[in-house]
Design an enzyme around this catalytic site. Structure first.
Site, PDB file in Angstrom:
ATOM      1  N   TYR A  11       0.831  -1.211   0.000  1.00 41.30           N
ATOM      2  CA  TYR A  11       0.000   0.000   0.000  1.00 41.30           C
ATOM      3  C   TYR A  11       0.862   1.256   0.000  1.00 41.30           C
ATOM      4  O   TYR A  11       0.629   2.188  -0.776  1.00 41.30           O
ATOM      5  CB  TYR A  11      -0.920  -0.028   1.228  1.00 41.30           C
ATOM      6  N   LYS A  22       0.940   3.890  -3.153  1.00 43.61           N
ATOM      7  CA  LYS A  22       0.544   5.293  -2.984  1.00 43.61           C
ATOM      8  C   LYS A  22       1.712   6.228  -3.278  1.00 43.61           C
ATOM      9  O   LYS A  22       1.515   7.337  -3.810  1.00 43.61           O
ATOM     10  CB  LYS A  22       0.012   5.529  -1.565  1.00 43.61           C
TER      11      LYS A  22
END
Length: 234
Positions: A147, A151
């Site tokens: 994640y 991002k």
């Protein structure tokens, strides 16, 4: 006066739905187009399928829609089998690729097909939901490999897009936005450690992000902003 349209991608999720609803309650835009994998979408849009993104862009062209705002609210943090990795031992190829596909590549492909539809020479805004944990300089806890990395890749993509698109429209604003912790299915398993007053319902989160967007200028393009207007360093 020319009509103005806002496009929200990901309206089957909590933030996307709330954003589209908030935009409809404001006077700035005459039309709100909602894209998702659900039944409320004029064309089914799945961020893992470039063909579906192209079809949605084609539909906008057929309707002669030149959006002034594009808001990408899609994202992935966990699924039934996987969640954020607590250590490198939990890394696996398939889960990392899924994180990149949905959190980074999907928004990039939406920009590829949607940005050319936006009017030139006018103030336009393209925003994608990112996260503070995607900041490399702010990372002090580690973990959440897929994640965080996805991002961070999204944040770099936003920077790239802002540089390229400024050559076509100097009045364009392209940013990543951190909504804070929002009470949606995405954050549900991770809400126990959220400080009091910092778990936002989707409706409040949408209004806060709109307030941030309203205050941005072209000089802010390429940056990352939190829900309270604070700039997040990459």
């Amino acid at each position: 006066m020319n009509s103005k349209t806002a496009v929200v991608v990901g309206t089957s999720g909590g933030i996307g739905r709330a954003m589209a609803d908030a935009l409809e309650q404001e006077d700035e835009f005459d039309r709100i187009v909602r894209f998702s994998r659900g039944t409320d979408s004029p064309v089914k849009l799945d961020v893992t399928s470039e063909d579906s993104i192209q079809s949605a862009a084609d539909w906008l062209q057929e309707q002669d829609i030149k959006p002034h705002l594009i808001f990408v609210a899609t994202g992935l943090l966990h699924n039934k089998e996987n969640g954020p990795e607590k250590s490198m031992r939990e890394l696996n190829t398939e889960w990392a690729l899924e994180n990149y596909q949905i959190n980074a590549i999907g928004p990039a492909l939406i920009a590829k097909h949607f940005l050319p539809l936006m009017p030139k020479g006018e103030v336009t805004k393209f925003a994608a939901i990112s996260a503070r944990v995607g900041s490399i300089s702010d990372n002090r806890l580690g973990g959440w490999y897929g994640y965080r990395a996805a991002k961070a890749a999204l944040n770099m993509t936003i920077r790239n897009l802002s540089i390229e698109w400024a050559r076509k429209n100097k009045r364009s604003i392209i940013v990543a936005l951190h909504p804070g912790t929002v009470d949606t299915g995405l954050s549900k398993p991770y809400q126990s450690n959220v400080p009091p007053g910092k778990l936002f319902d989707p409706e409040r989160a949408a209004v806060q992000l709109l307030d941030v967007l309203d205050g941005l200028k072209p000089v802010d393009s390429g940056k990352i902003f939190a829900w309270d207007g604070e700039e997040i360093k990459p």
